[in-house]
Enzyme design. Structure first.
Site, mmCIF file in Angstrom:
data_model
loop_
_atom_site.group_PDB
_atom_site.id
_atom_site.type_symbol
_atom_site.label_atom_id
_atom_site.label_comp_id
_atom_site.label_asym_id
_atom_site.label_seq_id
_atom_site.Cartn_x
_atom_site.Cartn_y
_atom_site.Cartn_z
ATOM 1 N N CYS A 2 0.853 -1.177 0.000
ATOM 2 C CA CYS A 2 0.000 0.000 0.000
ATOM 3 C C CYS A 2 0.894 1.233 0.000
ATOM 4 O O CYS A 2 2.010 1.221 0.502
ATOM 5 C CB CYS A 2 -0.925 0.111 1.208
ATOM 6 S SG CYS A 2 -2.015 -1.273 1.417
ATOM 7 N N ARG A 27 3.106 0.170 -5.368
ATOM 8 C CA ARG A 27 3.050 -0.467 -4.049
ATOM 9 C C ARG A 27 1.749 -1.255 -3.836
ATOM 10 O O ARG A 27 1.578 -1.918 -2.819
ATOM 11 C CB ARG A 27 3.160 0.597 -2.956
ATOM 12 C CG ARG A 27 4.450 1.375 -3.000
ATOM 13 C CD ARG A 27 4.472 2.403 -1.903
ATOM 14 N NE ARG A 27 4.541 1.776 -0.611
ATOM 15 C CZ ARG A 27 5.652 1.406 -0.008
ATOM 16 N NH1 ARG A 27 6.811 1.616 -0.589
ATOM 17 N NH2 ARG A 27 5.620 0.830 1.170
ATOM 18 N N TRP A 74 -3.012 -2.521 -1.519
ATOM 19 C CA TRP A 74 -2.748 -3.931 -1.834
ATOM 20 C C TRP A 74 -3.374 -4.690 -0.678
ATOM 21 O O TRP A 74 -2.893 -4.633 0.454
ATOM 22 C CB TRP A 74 -1.251 -4.192 -1.907
ATOM 23 C CG TRP A 74 -0.907 -5.577 -2.379
ATOM 24 C CD1 TRP A 74 -0.784 -5.986 -3.675
ATOM 25 C CD2 TRP A 74 -0.632 -6.728 -1.566
ATOM 26 N NE1 TRP A 74 -0.459 -7.324 -3.717
ATOM 27 C CE2 TRP A 74 -0.355 -7.808 -2.434
ATOM 28 C CE3 TRP A 74 -0.592 -6.965 -0.205
ATOM 29 C CZ2 TRP A 74 -0.048 -9.078 -1.984
ATOM 30 C CZ3 TRP A 74 -0.284 -8.243 0.246
ATOM 31 C CH2 TRP A 74 -0.013 -9.286 -0.647
ATOM 32 N N ASN A 100 -0.705 1.801 5.896
ATOM 33 C CA ASN A 100 0.067 0.772 5.198
ATOM 34 C C ASN A 100 0.614 -0.169 6.259
ATOM 35 O O ASN A 100 1.255 0.286 7.199
ATOM 36 C CB ASN A 100 1.217 1.455 4.433
ATOM 37 C CG ASN A 100 2.251 0.465 3.928
ATOM 38 O OD1 ASN A 100 1.923 -0.671 3.629
ATOM 39 N ND2 ASN A 100 3.495 0.910 3.841
ATOM 40 N N GLY A 101 0.362 -1.482 6.105
ATOM 41 C CA GLY A 101 0.880 -2.428 7.096
ATOM 42 C C GLY A 101 -0.261 -3.209 7.715
ATOM 43 O O GLY A 101 -1.364 -3.266 7.173
ATOM 44 N N GLU A 465 15.973 -16.644 -12.225
ATOM 45 C CA GLU A 465 15.538 -15.259 -12.430
ATOM 46 C C GLU A 465 14.712 -15.141 -13.719
ATOM 47 O O GLU A 465 13.695 -14.445 -13.752
ATOM 48 C CB GLU A 465 16.775 -14.341 -12.458
ATOM 49 C CG GLU A 465 16.517 -12.880 -12.736
ATOM 50 C CD GLU A 465 15.586 -12.190 -11.736
ATOM 51 O OE1 GLU A 465 15.230 -12.778 -10.703
ATOM 52 O OE2 GLU A 465 15.190 -11.045 -12.029
ATOM 53 N N LYS A 469 10.849 -13.841 -13.853
ATOM 54 C CA LYS A 469 10.405 -12.712 -14.682
ATOM 55 C C LYS A 469 9.200 -13.123 -15.508
ATOM 56 O O LYS A 469 8.229 -12.394 -15.602
ATOM 57 C CB LYS A 469 11.523 -12.237 -15.633
ATOM 58 C CG LYS A 469 12.685 -11.497 -15.019
ATOM 59 C CD LYS A 469 12.367 -10.148 -14.472
ATOM 60 C CE LYS A 469 11.932 -10.224 -13.050
ATOM 61 N NZ LYS A 469 12.879 -9.921 -12.008
ATOM 62 N N GLU A 472 5.957 -13.719 -13.306
ATOM 63 C CA GLU A 472 5.340 -12.575 -12.618
ATOM 64 C C GLU A 472 4.676 -11.582 -13.564
ATOM 65 O O GLU A 472 3.701 -10.946 -13.185
ATOM 66 C CB GLU A 472 6.304 -11.889 -11.655
ATOM 67 C CG GLU A 472 7.368 -11.027 -12.252
ATOM 68 C CD GLU A 472 8.220 -10.347 -11.190
ATOM 69 O OE1 GLU A 472 7.693 -9.853 -10.199
ATOM 70 O OE2 GLU A 472 9.456 -10.296 -11.386
ATOM 71 N N HIS A 488 16.521 -35.970 -12.607
ATOM 72 C CA HIS A 488 15.992 -36.416 -11.310
ATOM 73 C C HIS A 488 14.498 -36.099 -11.201
ATOM 74 O O HIS A 488 13.954 -36.064 -10.111
ATOM 75 C CB HIS A 488 16.785 -35.769 -10.175
ATOM 76 C CG HIS A 488 18.244 -36.143 -10.224
ATOM 77 N ND1 HIS A 488 18.712 -37.360 -9.800
ATOM 78 C CD2 HIS A 488 19.313 -35.471 -10.716
ATOM 79 C CE1 HIS A 488 20.021 -37.421 -10.002
ATOM 80 N NE2 HIS A 488 20.411 -36.281 -10.565
ATOM 81 N N LYS A 587 5.393 -3.642 -5.576
ATOM 82 C CA LYS A 587 6.843 -3.480 -5.702
ATOM 83 C C LYS A 587 7.548 -3.728 -4.378
ATOM 84 O O LYS A 587 8.632 -4.298 -4.339
ATOM 85 C CB LYS A 587 7.132 -2.066 -6.215
ATOM 86 C CG LYS A 587 8.609 -1.765 -6.445
ATOM 87 C CD LYS A 587 9.092 -2.344 -7.742
ATOM 88 C CE LYS A 587 10.555 -2.072 -7.988
ATOM 89 N NZ LYS A 587 11.117 -3.076 -8.919
HETATM 90 O O1 M6R Z 1 12.891 -4.690 -2.536
HETATM 91 P P1 M6R Z 1 13.429 -6.072 -2.478
HETATM 92 O O2 M6R Z 1 14.616 -6.283 -3.339
HETATM 93 O O3 M6R Z 1 13.679 -6.550 -1.067
HETATM 94 O O4 M6R Z 1 12.273 -6.991 -3.052
HETATM 95 C C1 M6R Z 1 12.385 -8.378 -3.103
HETATM 96 C C2 M6R Z 1 11.315 -8.996 -3.969
HETATM 97 O O5 M6R Z 1 10.041 -8.646 -3.501
HETATM 98 C C3 M6R Z 1 11.448 -8.561 -5.430
HETATM 99 O O6 M6R Z 1 12.696 -8.866 -5.951
HETATM 100 C C4 M6R Z 1 10.363 -9.256 -6.285
HETATM 101 O O7 M6R Z 1 10.593 -10.632 -6.331
HETATM 102 C C5 M6R Z 1 10.325 -8.650 -7.691
HETATM 103 N N1 M6R Z 1 8.961 -8.436 -8.085
HETATM 104 C C6 M6R Z 1 10.972 -9.515 -8.701
HETATM 105 O O8 M6R Z 1 10.893 -8.975 -9.978
#
Ligand code: M6R
Length: 592
Positions: A2, A27, A74, A100-101, A465, A469, A472, A488, A587
């Protein structure tokens, strides 16, 4: 998660708040709302959906109030709906709050309030705060907030306004981020710096357990006992232009293309700022790297470098797993927190836990002044600039730069290693020049339902990674695997419909990876090979081949990740998906 924002000053608050909310939308974006003080009356407008829905609903409405708060959500407690959207108010609509929280003891507080006859309108934890403050109010908003805040448990940041004091905002920080922006005859409050960057660069970052009392004339900070606290004012070096799209269709694409600069700036920044920690990695019996998501993958790459260059055993742990495990941590350990935002709650917990155990803590952080930055013993800053796309790209390669810098510190050949590292930005540039090939591959395979990503050694984290990507932003199921693990289990998945992205640079495990490609080919899988330019073996075995420029083994992750970012981007963009704000994500993850 949020985003919250507040403004009090000489201008009309609404446009400033909406502009700030758009910059905070990363956020969370399932609903949004504002509350304004209009002629000693509180008006609250909320909508389900993104900020643009709220903006549309406000067209033509004559709001001129000069004090207000806003929120982009969020959802944690209560599904996304107008009732659950913030701001929340007390029963008489005299107090409005954005939050937020999570208030962990909200059920207990809600029961107590309901027992006194209070009628709730939402299912959120936030609403209890509005009612508690209204009940505690005896003519001074700050006093009421201080009375209530000590009753709340959890990690939260909130801002409150009231019709009784129309030019005042009180903001509270406990576990979730909150900054105050200082202007001339106006002041701001927000979850994050970019939200208010167009209006001021003078920022005060609140620490946990602090309350900001904000009027147009000034800002006073107190602890939860009401004692004044003196804070430093930070002048932010960022420029708002770097937070705009500059002609790219999406922030993610712009940020992929910014990687040569992000890596170059990070290396130069670290070398020139002398941020190297005043200890040797060899002083420790063990290094533990703690992170989430993409930052975790950067840690997995960093582990190989640190072990190779310093010989210190290194483990990489998901922050959310570290939190509830019994890791024996003490003063012989170095704990490295890696976080773009510097606010990820589990990573932050790990840093604080390690400090309490006497370990040294170091963080790799992009957002200067963030909680993890402030709470660690040392920080290596990545100089990637603000990253807006929810999918991390340039901050990943910037994190790699910082981790290589750290791994090489104290190494007898440090200068040579760093001068090799300095060649990476130009090689990323060359890799980006070949993006058309990736776009064509995206076109061909965008309708596939599953993808596998394989790699060995330094390319295994890159496979993870690449898969992250893709899932997500395109919502296509994808798994990253160590190529050697295929037989395996996962090899059972391979058939003529399964695209398998194999990260195969010419490194110490190249021959082994080639054998794994053969195994996939024999089972008719579609091989998308990522290899060095001129690597005929990988090219011949692959259905599609993406070439990256040859580079020393250690630096291959900087290049091989780029086509994987582009592949995910082009697939999501061609599918017409919201690349920068994928569903269900935010984010910055400030809840467990
Ligand atoms: O701000 P941070 O690097 O701690 O965030 C970690 C993850 O939330 C962040 O890398 C998330 O996995 C991204 N959406 C990946 O693209």
């Amino acid at each position: 998660m949020c985003g919250i924002i507040g403004y009090t000053g000489k201008e009309q608050a609404l446009p400033l708040i909406l502009g700030g909310l758009e910059r905070l939308e990363y956020r969370g974006y399932d609903s949004a709302g504002v509350a304004l003080i209009e002629d000693r009356r509180l008006v609250v407008e909320k909508r389900v959906g993104k900020i643009r829905e709220l903006v549309k609903s406000l067209w033509g409405k004559p709001y001129k109030g000069k004090t207000g708060i806003g929120h982009t959500r969020w959802a944690t407690h209560g599904e996304p709906s107008t009732e659950n959207a913030h701001p929340h108010t007390d029963e008489r609509c005299e107090f409005a709050i954005v939050h937020n929280g999570i208030v962990e003891n909200y059920l207990e507080l809600r029961k107590e309030l309901e027992g006194k006859g209070v009628k709730f309108r939402s299912n959120t934890d936030t609403e209890v705060i509005a009612h508690l403050i209204a009940n505690a109010y005896r003519g001074d908003l700050l006093d009421a907030v201080l009375e209530v805040v000590n009753r709340l448990r959890g990690a939260f940041a909130f801002a409150v306004i009231t019709v009784h004091e129309p030019s005042r905002i009180v903001g509270v920080k406990q576990g979730s981020p909150l900054v105050v922006g200082l202007g001339e005859g106006e002041n701001f409050l927000a979850s994050d710096i970019p939200a208010i960057l167009p209006y001021t660069r003078k920022i005060v970052t609140l620490s946990d357990g602090e309350v900001a009392d904000i009027t147009p004339e000034g800002v006073n900070i107190y602890d939860f006992n009401g004692n004044p606290v003196t804070k430093e004012i930070m002048v932010v070096p960022w420029d708002i232009i770097s937070a705009e799209k500059s002609g790219f269709k999406h922030f993610m694409l712009k940020e992929i293309y910014e990687q040569p600069k992000a890596v170059g700036d990070t290396i130069r920044g670290l070398i020139s700022s002398g941020e190297e920690p005043p200890f040797s990695l060899k002083d420790f019996r063990r290094i533990l790297m703690i992170a989430c998501g993409t930052s975790y993958h950067a840690g997995l790459v960093g582990k190989f470098w640190i072990e190779k260059l310093s010989g210190v055993p290194t483990e990489v742990v998901y922050a959310s797993e570290f939190r509830y495990a019994d890791f024996p941590v003490d003063e012989r350990d170095l704990i490295i927190g890696i976080s773009q935002s510097g606010e990820t709650i589990d990573t932050k917990f790990a840093i604080n836990f390690a400090k309490r155990k006497g370990a040294k803590t170091l963080s790799v952080v992009n957002v200067v002044g963030s909680s993890i930055d402030r709470e660690s013993d040392y920080t290596l800053h990545t100089h990637a600039g603000p990253e807006i796309g929810v999918a991390a790209t340039k901050t990943f390669t910037a994190q790699l730069s910082a981790l290589y810098f750290l791994a090489s510190s104290g190494h007898p050949e440090k200068d040579r290693l760093l001068s090799e590292l300095m060649k990476v930005p130009a090689k990323i540039e060359e890799t980006l020049d070949r993006s058309e090939v990736v776009e064509k591959i995206a076109d061909k395979y965008m309708k596939k339902k599953d993808f596998l990503y394989l790699g060995r050694y330094l390319s295994f984290p890159i496979a993870l990674e690449g898969a992250l990507k893709l899932k997500e932003i395109s919502y296509i199921h994808a798994e990253g695997y160590p190529a050697g693990e295929m037989k395996h289990g996962p090899i059972a998945l391979i058939d003529e419909n399964m695209p398998v992205v194999v990260v195969a640079p010419q490194d110490r495990v190249h021959e082994k990876t080639l054998a794994n490609i053969e195994e996939v080919r024999t089972r008719k899988g579609i091989i998308i090979g990522v290899g060095f330019e001129g690597d005929e073996k990988v090219e011949k075995l692959s259905s599609e081949f993406i070439a990256v420029p040859p580079i020393e083994e250690d630096f291959t992750p900087f290049l091989t990740v780029v086509p994987l970012q582009l592949l995910a981007y082009h697939i999501a963009s061609k599918l017409g998906l919201d690349v920068d704000q994928p569903r269900n994500l935010a984010k910055t993850v400030t809840v467990e």
